[in-house]
Design an enzyme around this catalytic site. Structure first.
Site, mmCIF file in Angstrom:
data_model
loop_
_atom_site.group_PDB
_atom_site.id
_atom_site.type_symbol
_atom_site.label_atom_id
_atom_site.label_comp_id
_atom_site.label_asym_id
_atom_site.label_seq_id
_atom_site.Cartn_x
_atom_site.Cartn_y
_atom_site.Cartn_z
ATOM 1 N N THR A 182 0.843 -1.183 0.000
ATOM 2 C CA THR A 182 0.000 0.000 0.000
ATOM 3 C C THR A 182 0.881 1.237 0.000
ATOM 4 O O THR A 182 2.088 1.169 -0.261
ATOM 5 C CB THR A 182 -0.976 -0.014 1.200
ATOM 6 O OG1 THR A 182 -1.906 1.060 1.065
ATOM 7 C CG2 THR A 182 -0.235 0.094 2.521
ATOM 8 N N ASN A 183 0.309 2.402 0.283
ATOM 9 C CA ASN A 183 1.052 3.658 0.340
ATOM 10 C C ASN A 183 0.451 4.536 1.436
ATOM 11 O O ASN A 183 -0.611 4.219 1.979
ATOM 12 C CB ASN A 183 1.023 4.357 -1.022
ATOM 13 C CG ASN A 183 -0.376 4.685 -1.481
ATOM 14 O OD1 ASN A 183 -1.063 5.514 -0.886
ATOM 15 N ND2 ASN A 183 -0.830 4.019 -2.554
ATOM 16 N N PRO A 184 1.106 5.659 1.778
ATOM 17 C CA PRO A 184 0.653 6.457 2.937
ATOM 18 C C PRO A 184 -0.494 7.415 2.659
ATOM 19 O O PRO A 184 -0.790 8.257 3.510
ATOM 20 C CB PRO A 184 1.918 7.253 3.333
ATOM 21 C CG PRO A 184 3.030 6.734 2.514
ATOM 22 C CD PRO A 184 2.428 6.120 1.304
#
Length: 429
Positions: free
Chosen positions: A231-233
């Site tokens: 995923t990513n932030p």
């Protein structure tokens, strides 16, 4: 993680501000606003209308600002100071009227000078920022909107009211803009990065009435196994702010969101997804009805080719994953864009930012692309602020200065609508 809700207000350091306070219940918020200005290094002088003193004492604002609060053109305690409105108008670098009631807006629009605030406004040679706060129907009334337009024609900057619950119990636009957003707009005025004089800084209420808007937001999660993922932030804040801004202007808004902890904006239909494939399916099934699309989601470019059905146990060796490309949602939208449909994409870049963003706009057949440079302070994932450079047709370029994401979202929606013929009211009729 430190809070980033407050934008950079370095332009306020050493500047001279007049704060005009009028008789709205939101006047109580001017105490922390004075503190915010002072903390940024500004010198603040406060003017109040008689009605404003019903909501907050002049003594409070005088104590916080460190200066006597002016309420009368002819003060009894100092009858020789009747020209103070002139000297203050010449002294200030910016004049902020917050909150601005419908009554004061009407007076300013028609040149009244029956109190210290309006007289000083007529004398001022500095930028003037009007921050409305009033009930829903007063704000949306054609007379009030005409007065806003009149002020803009004078070169005043008018911030759009916030959408939310009002003192009357109604819900809609009418709340005083958030204090960090006001401070950011003042800094932009002083720094010369606010909208051009005479150019409207907001749209009329219901400017997007009858318009179908599709927004994507948040990250996607690509499973490695039942308990691990790629995923990513992204928090989804920017996309949610865009959905809220479009809904506040009367659009019918569908928000397709990856996993976030954000509340659904008022009046917005939300569709929750997890993976890039799920987001692709949700968007493609709704693209036909959309007149305006904002693709603000941070969609994963790759996903594990063979996610495990059970948790993978760690061992002493490396973990090798085979990744495959996810569907390119934006490219597919561009390939199937119908006549009159407007596509707005985002480009999060760290190097060769301008060239990469402009290339992406052409390659994916977008009308607009918003460049978000992750290497700049106040931009990128996990911040409460953002700054964008918008590229559009015919080499159109427009910068939106660092500000809270709600402010940036409103500015982005406004600019796209004002500079896209297909979104003008005449085009929809």
């Amino acid at each position: 993680m430190p809070s980033s809700d407050a934008p950079s207000t370095t332009a306020l350091n050493g500047c001279k501000l007049i704060l005009g306070v009028t008789g709205s219940i939101a006047a109580y918020k001017t105490a922390p606003l004075v503190r915010l200005f002072k903390k940024a290094g500004a010198e603040v002088r406060v003017l109040m209308t008689e009605s404003a003193e019903r909501f907050i004492p002049a003594l409070t604002l005088g104590t916080l600002s460190g200066h006597t609060v002016h309420t009368e053109i002819f003060p009894e305690h100092d009858p020789d100071s009747w020209t103070e409105h002139v000297s203050l108008g010449l002294w200030a670098d910016a004049f902020v009227i917050a909150p601005a009631t419908a009554q004061t807006v009407a007076k300013l629009a028609h040149g009244f000078s029956d109190n210290m605030l309006t007289a000083t406004a007529l004398s001022a040679r500095c930028p003037i920022l009007v921050c409305p706060a009033m009930d829903l129907d007063m704000y949306q009334h054609p007379a009030t909107q005409a007065n806003f337009e009149q002020l803009r024609s004078f070169g005043y900057e008018v911030m759009p009211a916030e959408h939310g619950e009002l003192a009357s119990g109604l819900e809609g636009p009418g709340r005083l803009p958030e204090l960090p957003a006001i401070a950011a707009r003042v800094a932009a005025l002083i720094d010369g990065t606010a909208s051009d004089p005479g150019q409207s800084s907001s749209l009329p209420p219901n400017a997007l009435s009858g318009t179908q808007v599709l927004v994507t937001a948040g990250p996607t999660e690509e499973p490695i196994d039942p308990v691990r993922m790629l995923t990513n932030p992204s928090t989804g804040t920017m996309g949610f702010a865009l959905a809220e801004a479009a809904a506040a202007y009367g659009a019918t808004v569908t928000l397709v969101s990856g996993p976030t902890h954000l509340d659904t904006p008022p009046g917005v239909t939300r569709v929750d997804v997890r993976t890039a494939a799920e987001m692709h399916e949700a968007v493609q099934s709704r693209r036909h009805e959309a007149d305006l699309v904002f693709m603000a989601a941070a969609v994963a470019d790759y996903t594990p080719a063979h996610p495990a059905d059970t948790k993978q146990k760690k061992d002493d060796g490396p973990l090798t994953l085979t990744l495959e490309r996810t569907p390119d949602i934006l490219h597919t939208l561009g390939q199937h864009k119908r006549s009159g449909q407007v596509l707005v994409g985002f480009a999060l870049e760290t190097d060769n930012a301008r060239a990469n963003a402009q290339s992406k706009r052409i390659r994916k057949n977008l009308d607009w692309i918003a460049l978000n440079n992750a290497s700049e302070a106040g931009s990128g994932f996990g911040t409460g602020t953002n700054a964008l450079t918008l590229f559009g047709p015919n080499d159109h370029e427009h910068s939106i200065a660092t500000a809270p994401k709600r402010t940036v979202a409103e500015a982005l929606v406004t600019h796209v609508v004002r500079h896209t013929p297909a979104l003008q009211p005449s085009a929809a009729s």
